[in-house]
Design a protein around this motif. Sequence first.
Motif, PDB file in Angstrom:
ATOM      1  N   LEU A  90      -7.358   3.251  -3.692  1.00 22.00           N
ATOM      2  CA  LEU A  90      -6.523   2.260  -3.022  1.00 22.00           C
ATOM      3  C   LEU A  90      -7.281   1.532  -1.908  1.00 22.00           C
ATOM      4  O   LEU A  90      -6.964   0.376  -1.605  1.00 22.00           O
ATOM      5  CB  LEU A  90      -5.261   2.927  -2.465  1.00 22.00           C
ATOM      6  CG  LEU A  90      -4.316   3.519  -3.525  1.00 22.00           C
ATOM      7  CD1 LEU A  90      -3.068   4.079  -2.866  1.00 22.00           C
ATOM      8  CD2 LEU A  90      -3.940   2.479  -4.570  1.00 22.00           C
TER       9      LEU A  90
ATOM     10  N   LEU B 137       0.840  -1.198   0.000  1.00 21.66           N
ATOM     11  CA  LEU B 137       0.000   0.000   0.000  1.00 21.66           C
ATOM     12  C   LEU B 137       0.877   1.250   0.000  1.00 21.66           C
ATOM     13  O   LEU B 137       0.573   2.230  -0.699  1.00 21.66           O
ATOM     14  CB  LEU B 137      -0.918  -0.015   1.223  1.00 21.66           C
ATOM     15  CG  LEU B 137      -1.813   1.208   1.443  1.00 21.66           C
ATOM     16  CD1 LEU B 137      -2.695   1.460   0.231  1.00 21.66           C
ATOM     17  CD2 LEU B 137      -2.665   1.025   2.694  1.00 21.66           C
TER      18      LEU B 137
ATOM     19  N   ALA C 144       2.044   1.922  -3.474  1.00 21.55           N
ATOM     20  CA  ALA C 144       0.951   2.408  -4.314  1.00 21.55           C
ATOM     21  C   ALA C 144       0.649   3.874  -4.019  1.00 21.55           C
ATOM     22  O   ALA C 144       0.353   4.657  -4.926  1.00 21.55           O
ATOM     23  CB  ALA C 144      -0.293   1.554  -4.090  1.00 21.55           C
TER      24      ALA C 144
END
Length: 290
Positions: free
Chosen positions: A264, A243, A246
């Motif tokens: 996300l 995460l 990203a």
Amino acid sequence: MAGILSVVGTPIGNLEDASPRVRRTLGEADVILCEDTRVTARLLSAFGLRVPLVRCDENVIASRVAHALERVEAGERVAFVSDAGMPGVSDPGQRLVDAALDAGLPVEVVPGPSAVTCAVAASGLACERFFFEGFLPRRHSAQLARLGELARVPGAIVCYESPHRVAATLSSVAEAMPGRRVALVRELTKLHEEVVRDEAAALAAEVAARDEVRGECVIVIAPPTAAELDERRRGAPPVPQSLDEAIDEGLAAGEPKSALAKRLAKAFSVPRAQVYDLVVATAGNDVAGT
């Protein structure tokens, strides 16, 4: 009778779609938690029922959960409905069901119509497998980014959209997935139900040329061909490993923080508020480090 939380699907247009079980469950409830008390009051009136209503939309559901569970634990029958369709599908009702199950309280689902499955059936497109997206991001850049991700899904894609934004969204679909066949399914189960199908660009142009689009809309995008999937896989960027990675990529690309957090949160199945806090913190660290 023992207390229970009943998740009740209600008609998405045609009141005749309410099963006898739906009517009985609503009539036996001690209270009905609903998205909009005015909408549910009209539904109950059509069924000849009078049951106390408590507003429980996305703005207040967090404050209603504990009291609702107390009522179930005390032996009451609590029904939960959305304005139309199945609660928990593209609405926050999952939070209430999750809390009830965690508390060991009985939960039942009383099936009813769902715009997702109705649209899939009405589209006539190949939908052996499909992915339900819900509402796409509103900003054009974030919408295109999400559609680019969805283009690699090896199945049909189902999205909800408002009549005011559907033409622009279809245009984005045409931009992200040129050549795909798309169905616009509108006014499901109502008098003016409509299904319009074409390649994405042609359908976008047809809808944009209309003076007005009415009713809630569902967009069904046909699956990619094997050749398209292979081409996209060859040109696909590396999948982020975490995460944090990203978030870094999204911020570097200039994606708005709110849109990035929403995208996300779906991709990593993490609460949106938690992702947004990480996005803000990461952006702040990047600024401090420059």
